[in-house]
Scaffold this motif. Sequence first.
Motif, mmCIF file in Angstrom:
data_model
loop_
_atom_site.group_PDB
_atom_site.id
_atom_site.type_symbol
_atom_site.label_atom_id
_atom_site.label_comp_id
_atom_site.label_asym_id
_atom_site.label_seq_id
_atom_site.Cartn_x
_atom_site.Cartn_y
_atom_site.Cartn_z
ATOM 1 N N TYR A 10 36.808 30.564 33.620
ATOM 2 C CA TYR A 10 37.173 29.485 34.530
ATOM 3 C C TYR A 10 37.270 30.064 35.939
ATOM 4 C CZ TYR A 10 38.530 26.810 30.383
ATOM 5 O OH TYR A 10 38.528 26.153 29.185
ATOM 6 N N PHE A 11 36.831 29.299 36.908
ATOM 7 C CA PHE A 11 36.901 29.772 38.285
ATOM 8 C C PHE A 11 38.350 29.909 38.749
ATOM 9 C CE2 PHE A 11 32.504 28.295 38.383
ATOM 10 C CZ PHE A 11 31.899 29.347 39.063
ATOM 11 N N HIS A 12 39.253 29.171 38.113
ATOM 12 C CA HIS A 12 40.653 29.278 38.510
ATOM 13 C C HIS A 12 41.255 30.625 38.134
ATOM 14 C CE1 HIS A 12 45.053 28.152 38.303
ATOM 15 N NE2 HIS A 12 44.715 27.822 39.523
ATOM 16 N N MET A 13 40.583 31.365 37.229
ATOM 17 C CA MET A 13 41.067 32.699 36.873
ATOM 18 C C MET A 13 41.067 33.637 38.076
ATOM 19 S SD MET A 13 39.129 33.283 33.248
ATOM 20 C CE MET A 13 39.390 32.226 31.839
ATOM 21 N N ILE A 14 40.184 33.375 39.031
ATOM 22 C CA ILE A 14 40.094 34.244 40.209
ATOM 23 C C ILE A 14 41.314 34.067 41.098
ATOM 24 C CG2 ILE A 14 38.680 34.822 42.231
ATOM 25 C CD1 ILE A 14 36.281 33.716 40.715
ATOM 26 N N ASN A 15 41.834 32.843 41.150
ATOM 27 C CA ASN A 15 42.922 32.520 42.074
ATOM 28 C C ASN A 15 44.291 32.471 41.393
ATOM 29 O OD1 ASN A 15 41.003 32.192 44.126
ATOM 30 N ND2 ASN A 15 40.663 30.063 43.539
#
Length: 252
Positions: A66-71
Amino acid sequence: MSSWKKAAKANQKTHKERHQPESRKHLGLLEKKKDYKKRADDYHEKGETLKLLRKRTLDKNPDEFYFHMINSRVKNGEHHEVEKEDEHSKEQVKLMQTQDLKYINMKRTIESRRINRLQAQLHMSDVAEVTPNTHTFFVEEGEEKKFDLAKRLDTHPALLGRKSNRPRLSDLDKITLPDISDETLESMKKKKQKIYSELSKRIEREKELTVIQQKMELKRHLQDVKIMKPRRLKPGTKSTAPVYQFQYMRKK
């Protein structure tokens, strides 16, 4: 509405919910049907949410990205958002909200001219002494040890470290140095330090105005409906403007 319907409605008995008995007042207010309905709906809604979350947890792929893992980061079993660096400083926000692009460009031009004037006043002689430089002399084989650099340059050995203001020995005899007191030297030193301090502040101010100007120009270009939405390559920070890649448009 007909007359008989009005009469039937007027004679209709109003059913009221019973009040709280005196013997049960110590238990609090009596729950009415509307209160029970709200509580029941809330209970069932939470149950459906937990059932959905349980299903998603069972069906989750551990290798899924998930891209939210980066933030976000997990700390002590809890998710925490990664704090992002503010794109604008307080002064940048204030100028961008209260002034237009022409004013920013004018102030940046004024600061740039003052910087050039201060640099011309200082001649940047101290910077010239620090800048690395090489000068190669070619001599015959076996004469490297006998080579005298001061004699070759025709100057005093104490002046070899200088790259500017290095007079020849023939010129030293003709120079008459004025008598300068220690107080005058100290005053000149303080004045020079003051100019360098002002120059440093103006350079930082000019850099900040340049960043504000770039951000405002980008914002104006992004509001243009005629161009396609560009792709952002690098987000902006307090010291740099964001980088966008605009689509190439052929000019007629």
